[in-house]
Design an enzyme around this catalytic site. Structure first.
Site, short mmCIF file in Angstrom:
data_model
loop_
_atom_site.label_atom_id
_atom_site.label_comp_id
_atom_site.label_asym_id
_atom_site.label_seq_id
_atom_site.Cartn_x
_atom_site.Cartn_y
_atom_site.Cartn_z
N ASN A 97 4.09 -2.18 12.82
CA ASN A 97 3.15 -2.54 11.77
C ASN A 97 3.87 -2.49 10.43
OD1 ASN A 97 0.97 -3.06 10.15
ND2 ASN A 97 -0.28 -1.34 10.87
N SER A 131 -10.92 2.51 13.31
CA SER A 131 -10.19 1.42 12.66
C SER A 131 -10.10 0.19 13.56
CB SER A 131 -8.80 1.88 12.19
OG SER A 131 -7.90 1.99 13.28
N CYS A 159 -3.59 -2.99 4.26
CA CYS A 159 -2.71 -4.09 4.68
C CYS A 159 -3.10 -5.43 4.08
CB CYS A 159 -2.71 -4.20 6.20
SG CYS A 159 -2.39 -2.62 7.00
N SER A 175 -7.69 -1.98 5.96
CA SER A 175 -8.71 -0.94 6.16
C SER A 175 -9.44 -0.64 4.87
CB SER A 175 -8.04 0.33 6.68
OG SER A 175 -7.56 0.10 7.98
N HIS A 224 -3.13 -10.09 11.68
CA HIS A 224 -2.55 -8.83 11.22
C HIS A 224 -2.31 -8.00 12.48
CE1 HIS A 224 -1.81 -5.01 9.46
NE2 HIS A 224 -2.96 -4.51 9.85
N LYS A 230 -6.64 -8.12 22.08
CA LYS A 230 -8.09 -7.90 22.08
C LYS A 230 -8.78 -8.80 21.06
CE LYS A 230 -7.92 -3.09 23.59
NZ LYS A 230 -8.30 -1.70 23.34
N GLU A 290 0.84 -1.20 0.00
CA GLU A 290 0.00 0.00 0.00
C GLU A 290 0.87 1.25 0.00
OE1 GLU A 290 -1.59 -0.43 4.48
OE2 GLU A 290 -1.64 1.59 3.67
N THR A 329 2.89 3.53 15.79
CA THR A 329 2.42 2.28 15.18
C THR A 329 2.93 2.11 13.75
OG1 THR A 329 0.28 3.22 14.46
CG2 THR A 329 0.35 2.23 16.64
#
Ligand code: ACO
Length: 448
Positions: A325, A208, A116, A358, A246, A255, A82, A158
């Site tokens: 990331n 996001s 991603c 995203s 990811h 989470k 990307e 990030t």
């Protein structure tokens, strides 16, 4: 073709990084926000001599060399990225330099782009090609390459950067269970890059996170349904040895896995014992929307999932925590971490992977591992990637130097008519680096 999947892998990330603890202090964030709050240890980044093209040149060259693959034996090359360097000319065409030299220009495939997720699209294209009637008996090659950089602010810690190359073919040690696969695709504005003269995204961080978790839920539900139709029994987190996500930052991975445990609870799956049932019972009547907002549910499900997380997820987190990331490469860097940590104990195991881009596009899919045969064996892949050594030999930068590099890169993005410092002193032997962008925006690279 039987047992189509990943035969070989190589990972490259820049030898330049910054400790999250240092960045945290420099940014005036409260102590522990980046390290405990986001769960990140360190962040890799490209200096002015590296970019997504140089990193992917390095990864591909190294893979071909280390597994002794004749470049003529590659029939399809797909890139997921990307990081837009050119709106028309694909990154794949830059990589053709490696193959043209050997007289091979007969290679299908171009770039795939959606945040991603592009690497997963590229991977599926290659696997589908090998499984199809168009296959000509040669290897597929997938490259995921990205430099993730954010404007100053809460998203900056990030970032990350890496390129991963994966060789695709039959009789692989990492086999796709193509029937166990589920996608969730929707139109959302959670993270996007509408500003064409900047490398930085426009990002709604909170949105996001929710979009990611909603896509995860949707994929998991569909995957469970498909599995049950196929196998005639319920699927739960007990049915896979490892879960790979990811990984924008580790906290979201924690989470996410907790969310799967909550899904299992809601489906009354066998992975949930009496203690877990009692802990999660107060949340059983929450609506979908409420469940994404509930901090108490987040805490309770993380508590329930913790022992499973340590066993099934923690071994996948090393590179994402250390490098950050890596966008399209992030999921596969997490998978590479698993191979690095557990390569001798993976034969016969099922691994579930979750890819999120995203915008949004997401797929959850399953692979089955076997030891394979040299050079395409799990142990050889781990030794070629040499993750521990690559992490250890990095150079830590100060926040001041990091910020200075980010500023320089802002000016360099989309610019023409400049030469780089050509300073490759920190790069390992065999690494490609950017030397010049000429007056017609043509990019030139050299190999150390
Ligand atoms: N010690 C320990 N934990 C702390 C501390 C501290 N001193 N300070 C804050 N925290 C915790 C917070 O409680 C929070 O954790 P929680 O969610 O479990 O409550 C965490 O640290 C982050 O703090 P926030 O205040 O939520 O962080 P902020 O909103 O400033 O930024 C965000 C975080 C939104 C993730 C930002 O970094 C971002 O926008 N990143 C890019 C977007 C992204 O990666 N999205 C993921 C999916 S899309 C993709 O892959 C690009």
């Amino acid at each position: 073709q039987k047992n189509v999947g990943i035969l070989a892998m190589e990972i490259y990330f820049p030898p330049t990084c910054i400790q999250q603890e240092t960045l945290e202090a420099h940014d005036g964030a409260s102590k522990g926000k980046y390290t405990i709050g986001l769960g990140q240890d360190c962040m890799g980044f490209c200096t002015e001599v590296e970019d997504v093209i140089s990193m992917s040149l390095t990864a591909v060259t190294s893979l071909l060399e280390k597994y002794a693959i004749d470049p003529k034996q590659v029939g399809r090359l797909e890139v997921g990225s990307e990081t837009v360097i050119d709106k028309s000319k694909s990154i794949k065409t830059f990589l053709m330099q490696i193959f043209e030299k050997c007289g091979n220009t007969d290679i299908e495939g171009v770039d795939s782009t959606n945040a991603c997720y592009g690497g997963t699209a590229a991977l599926f294209n290659c696997v589908n090609w090998v499984e199809s009637s168009s296959w000509d008996g040669r290897y597929g090659l997938v490259v995921c390459t990205d430099s993730a950089v954010y404007a100053e602010g809460p998203a900056r810690p990030t970032g990350g950067a890496a390129a991963i190359a994966m060789l695709i073919g039959p009789d692989a040690p990492i086999v796709f269970e193509s029937k166990i696969r589920a996608s969730h695709m929707a139109h959302v504005y959670d993270f996007y890059k509408p500003i064409l003269d900047s490398e930085y995204p426009v990002v709604d961080g909170k949105l996001s996170q929710t979009c990611y978790l909603m896509a995860l839920d949707s994929c998991y539900k569909i995957l469970c349904n498909k599995y049950e139709k196929l196998e005639g029994k319920q699927f739960s987190i007990a049915d896979a040895a490892y879960f790979v996500f990811h990984s924008p930052y580790n906290k979201l991975v924690q989470k996410s896995f907790a969310r799967l445990a909550f899904n299992d609870f809601m489906r009354n799956a066998s992975s949930i014992d009496e203690y877990a049932k009692a802990t999660l019972a107060p949340f059983s009547s929450l609506s979908g929307d409420e469940s994404y907002q509930s901090r108490d549910l987040e805490k309770a499900s993380q508590l329930v999932a913790k022992p499973f997380y340590d066993e099934k997820v923690q071994p996948t987190t090393l590179i994402p925590k250390q490098v950050g990331n890596m966008y399209t490469a992030s999921l596969y860097a997490a998978f590479a971490s698993l191979l690095h940590n557990k390569h001798s104990a993976l034969a016969g195991k099922r691994v579930i992977l979750f890819s999120y881009g995203s915008g949004s596009t997401a797929t959850m899919f399953s692979v089955r591992l076997n030891e394979g045969q040299h050079p395409f064996s799990l142990s050889n892949i781990a030794s070629v990637m040499n993750v521990a050594e690559k992490l250890k030999s990095r150079n830590e930068f100060t926040p001041e130097k990091f910020v200075e590099i980010m500023k320089l890169m802002e000016h360099r993005y989309g610019a023409k008519d400049f030469v780089t410092s050509k300073d490759c002193s920190l790069l390992a032997l065999g690494t490609y680096y950017l030397t010049e962008v000429d007056s017609k925006y043509r990019r030139f690279y050299a190999k150390k």
